[in-house]
Write a protein that holds these residues in place. Structure first.
Motif, mmCIF file in Angstrom:
data_model
loop_
_atom_site.group_PDB
_atom_site.id
_atom_site.type_symbol
_atom_site.label_atom_id
_atom_site.label_comp_id
_atom_site.label_asym_id
_atom_site.label_seq_id
_atom_site.Cartn_x
_atom_site.Cartn_y
_atom_site.Cartn_z
ATOM 1 N N PRO A 284 0.804 -1.228 0.000
ATOM 2 C CA PRO A 284 0.000 0.000 0.000
ATOM 3 C C PRO A 284 0.833 1.273 0.000
ATOM 4 C CG PRO A 284 -0.061 -1.041 2.161
ATOM 5 C CD PRO A 284 0.633 -2.002 1.247
ATOM 6 N N LEU A 285 0.202 2.345 -0.498
ATOM 7 C CA LEU A 285 0.789 3.683 -0.529
ATOM 8 C C LEU A 285 0.073 4.552 0.493
ATOM 9 C CD1 LEU A 285 2.631 5.836 -1.874
ATOM 10 C CD2 LEU A 285 0.784 6.218 -3.529
ATOM 11 N N ILE A 286 0.849 5.242 1.308
ATOM 12 C CA ILE A 286 0.313 6.119 2.348
ATOM 13 C C ILE A 286 0.708 7.552 2.020
ATOM 14 C CG2 ILE A 286 0.414 6.706 4.809
ATOM 15 C CD1 ILE A 286 1.227 3.721 5.269
ATOM 16 N N ALA A 287 -0.257 8.463 2.027
ATOM 17 C CA ALA A 287 0.005 9.881 1.760
ATOM 18 C C ALA A 287 0.039 10.644 3.073
ATOM 19 C CB ALA A 287 -1.078 10.452 0.847
ATOM 20 N N VAL A 288 1.101 11.415 3.280
ATOM 21 C CA VAL A 288 1.289 12.167 4.524
ATOM 22 C C VAL A 288 1.320 13.664 4.222
ATOM 23 C CG1 VAL A 288 2.843 12.593 6.463
ATOM 24 C CG2 VAL A 288 2.536 10.263 5.610
ATOM 25 N N ASP A 289 0.550 14.417 4.981
ATOM 26 C CA ASP A 289 0.487 15.867 4.835
ATOM 27 C C ASP A 289 1.852 16.479 5.158
ATOM 28 O OD1 ASP A 289 0.036 18.596 5.091
ATOM 29 O OD2 ASP A 289 -1.533 18.414 6.592
ATOM 30 N N THR A 290 2.423 17.199 4.197
ATOM 31 C CA THR A 290 3.743 17.798 4.367
ATOM 32 C C THR A 290 3.785 18.754 5.546
ATOM 33 O OG1 THR A 290 4.095 17.649 1.973
ATOM 34 C CG2 THR A 290 5.563 19.107 3.205
ATOM 35 N N LEU A 291 2.764 19.584 5.693
ATOM 36 C CA LEU A 291 2.768 20.568 6.775
ATOM 37 C C LEU A 291 2.570 19.920 8.144
ATOM 38 C CD1 LEU A 291 0.870 23.601 5.195
ATOM 39 C CD2 LEU A 291 3.334 23.238 5.442
ATOM 40 N N ARG B 58 7.080 31.877 -2.667
ATOM 41 C CA ARG B 58 7.659 33.022 -3.379
ATOM 42 C C ARG B 58 7.009 34.339 -2.957
ATOM 43 N NH1 ARG B 58 9.054 30.698 -9.473
ATOM 44 N NH2 ARG B 58 10.261 28.902 -8.745
ATOM 45 N N ARG B 59 7.799 35.380 -3.110
ATOM 46 C CA ARG B 59 7.441 36.718 -2.630
ATOM 47 C C ARG B 59 6.991 36.601 -1.163
ATOM 48 N NH1 ARG B 59 5.659 36.537 -7.985
ATOM 49 N NH2 ARG B 59 6.820 37.957 -9.361
ATOM 50 N N MET B 60 5.883 37.220 -0.788
ATOM 51 C CA MET B 60 5.412 37.132 0.601
ATOM 52 C C MET B 60 4.304 36.096 0.766
ATOM 53 S SD MET B 60 7.365 38.856 2.445
ATOM 54 C CE MET B 60 6.468 38.796 4.002
ATOM 55 N N GLU B 61 4.148 35.216 -0.204
ATOM 56 C CA GLU B 61 3.135 34.167 -0.110
ATOM 57 C C GLU B 61 3.742 32.909 0.505
ATOM 58 O OE1 GLU B 61 -0.503 32.334 -2.775
ATOM 59 O OE2 GLU B 61 1.284 33.072 -3.791
ATOM 60 N N VAL B 62 2.948 32.220 1.306
ATOM 61 C CA VAL B 62 3.380 30.967 1.923
ATOM 62 C C VAL B 62 2.247 29.949 1.840
ATOM 63 C CG1 VAL B 62 4.868 32.195 3.553
ATOM 64 C CG2 VAL B 62 2.553 31.548 4.263
ATOM 65 N N TYR B 63 2.627 28.664 1.930
ATOM 66 C CA TYR B 63 1.668 27.602 2.186
ATOM 67 C C TYR B 63 1.683 27.377 3.687
ATOM 68 C CZ TYR B 63 2.487 26.597 -2.787
ATOM 69 O OH TYR B 63 2.624 26.688 -4.143
ATOM 70 N N SER B 64 0.543 27.476 4.328
ATOM 71 C CA SER B 64 0.531 27.376 5.781
ATOM 72 C C SER B 64 -0.698 26.628 6.281
ATOM 73 C CB SER B 64 0.568 28.773 6.410
ATOM 74 O OG SER B 64 -0.647 29.452 6.167
ATOM 75 N N VAL C 162 -5.725 19.634 13.849
ATOM 76 C CA VAL C 162 -5.794 20.769 12.931
ATOM 77 C C VAL C 162 -6.655 21.884 13.512
ATOM 78 C CG1 VAL C 162 -6.478 21.540 10.638
ATOM 79 C CG2 VAL C 162 -5.465 19.274 10.940
ATOM 80 N N GLU C 163 -6.080 23.065 13.601
ATOM 81 C CA GLU C 163 -6.812 24.259 14.023
ATOM 82 C C GLU C 163 -7.350 24.998 12.803
ATOM 83 O OE1 GLU C 163 -8.055 27.595 16.514
ATOM 84 O OE2 GLU C 163 -7.466 25.544 17.022
ATOM 85 N N ARG C 164 -6.549 25.053 11.731
ATOM 86 C CA ARG C 164 -6.964 25.673 10.482
ATOM 87 C C ARG C 164 -6.327 24.935 9.330
ATOM 88 N NH1 ARG C 164 -4.045 30.571 8.254
ATOM 89 N NH2 ARG C 164 -3.160 28.829 7.075
ATOM 90 N N ALA C 165 -7.114 24.646 8.312
ATOM 91 C CA ALA C 165 -6.639 23.842 7.189
ATOM 92 C C ALA C 165 -5.596 24.592 6.354
ATOM 93 C CB ALA C 165 -7.826 23.441 6.314
ATOM 94 N N ILE C 166 -4.951 23.838 5.476
ATOM 95 C CA ILE C 166 -3.910 24.377 4.604
ATOM 96 C C ILE C 166 -4.488 25.427 3.666
ATOM 97 C CG2 ILE C 166 -2.262 23.792 2.781
ATOM 98 C CD1 ILE C 166 -2.279 20.917 3.914
ATOM 99 N N TYR D 67 -0.749 16.978 -3.682
ATOM 100 C CA TYR D 67 -1.562 18.147 -3.390
ATOM 101 C C TYR D 67 -0.712 19.391 -3.629
ATOM 102 C CZ TYR D 67 -4.479 21.384 -0.646
ATOM 103 O OH TYR D 67 -5.258 22.443 -0.236
ATOM 104 N N TYR D 68 -0.846 19.967 -4.829
ATOM 105 C CA TYR D 68 0.001 21.102 -5.196
ATOM 106 C C TYR D 68 -0.492 22.411 -4.584
ATOM 107 C CZ TYR D 68 1.634 17.821 -8.740
ATOM 108 O OH TYR D 68 2.138 16.726 -9.381
ATOM 109 N N LEU D 69 -1.761 22.499 -4.275
ATOM 110 C CA LEU D 69 -2.433 23.678 -3.728
ATOM 111 C C LEU D 69 -2.654 24.755 -4.780
ATOM 112 C CD1 LEU D 69 -3.725 24.648 -1.133
ATOM 113 C CD2 LEU D 69 -1.607 25.767 -0.506
ATOM 114 N N LYS D 70 -1.622 25.027 -5.590
ATOM 115 C CA LYS D 70 -1.782 25.981 -6.686
ATOM 116 C C LYS D 70 -1.387 25.291 -7.982
ATOM 117 C CE LYS D 70 0.809 29.434 -5.486
ATOM 118 N NZ LYS D 70 1.391 30.799 -5.500
#
Length: 223
Positions: A91-98, A119-125, A134-138, A210-213
């Protein structure tokens, strides 16, 4: 007894570990400004398997960082993980990077905010409680002086954004753990084992990072 191969390639850190029953027994990683994942990943995989004293056939599952993060890095890691799972029929298991990054904070109070550079002042958080719930999602967000102002408890920031965010995020309850810069496969071990025990796996054929963008290709410069 279970052996899980953990692969983390979402950032500049090319990181691979072998875990036995959720405990890392060997880890090999290199944070390279030149993104040498394509050259290093398969070498690291062979090395950690050998150092663990097992063979690939002894693996019970492969866990891979699912993102967000570097488009190229994620593709390399996921492709390698899929190939191993298909060949070994495991099996393959996917783990959230953050989540992996947040788990490296090692704090018992406040909240943890893992941030990866977009990049610039943008972040993945995301925002996690100290117990990693989880308090707030990605999300992708622009960081400015108003970011996270609504929080009064202690906030621990981890990731590769300290240099650009510290001058902006200056409240007394903001703490930057600058020694925690990149997610590591070593920190994936407990998370992946928990998922393995719950049969929380993904489809080897159809799983995508999960690229997000969306990945954007810049047009060639005019001569």
């Amino acid at each position: 007894m279970s052996f899980i191969l953990n692969i983390e390639t979402a950032t500049k850190n090319c990181s691979v570990s072998i875990a036995k029953d959720g405990h890392t027994i060997v880890c090999n990683e290199l944070a390279d400004e030149g993104y040498s994942h394509a050259e290093k990943l398969h070498v690291f995989i062979e090395e950690v398997i050998a150092k663990a004293g097992i063979s690939a056939k002894d693996l019970n599952a492969v866990a891979v960082s699912q993102g967000p993060g570097s488009y190229t890095g994620l593709r390399i890691g996921v492709s390698a993980a899929k190939g191993l799972c298909y060949a070994l029929n495991i099996p393959l298991i996917a783990v959230d990077t953050l989540q992996t990054l947040a788990s490296q904070a090692g704090v018992t109070d406040g909240k943890i905010i893992p941030m990866l550079d977009a990049r610039r002042m943008e972040v993945y958080s995301a925002i996690f409680n100290s117990d990693l719930t989880v308090e707030r999602a990605i999300q992708a967000e622009i960081i400015d002086e108003n970011s996270f102002q609504e929080y009064t408890d202690k906030l621990y920031f981890v990731g590769d954004c300290a240099d650009k965010c510290k001058p902006v995020l200056t409240k007394d309850n903001f703490v930057f753990l600058e020694n925690v810069k990149y997610p590591s496969a070593q920190a994936m071990s407990k998370i992946s084992f928990d998922k393995y025990q719950k049969s929380d796996t993904v489809d080897v054929a159809y799983f995508e990072p999960y690229y997000l963008k969306d990945f954007m290709i810049a047009p060639p410069k005019k001569q």
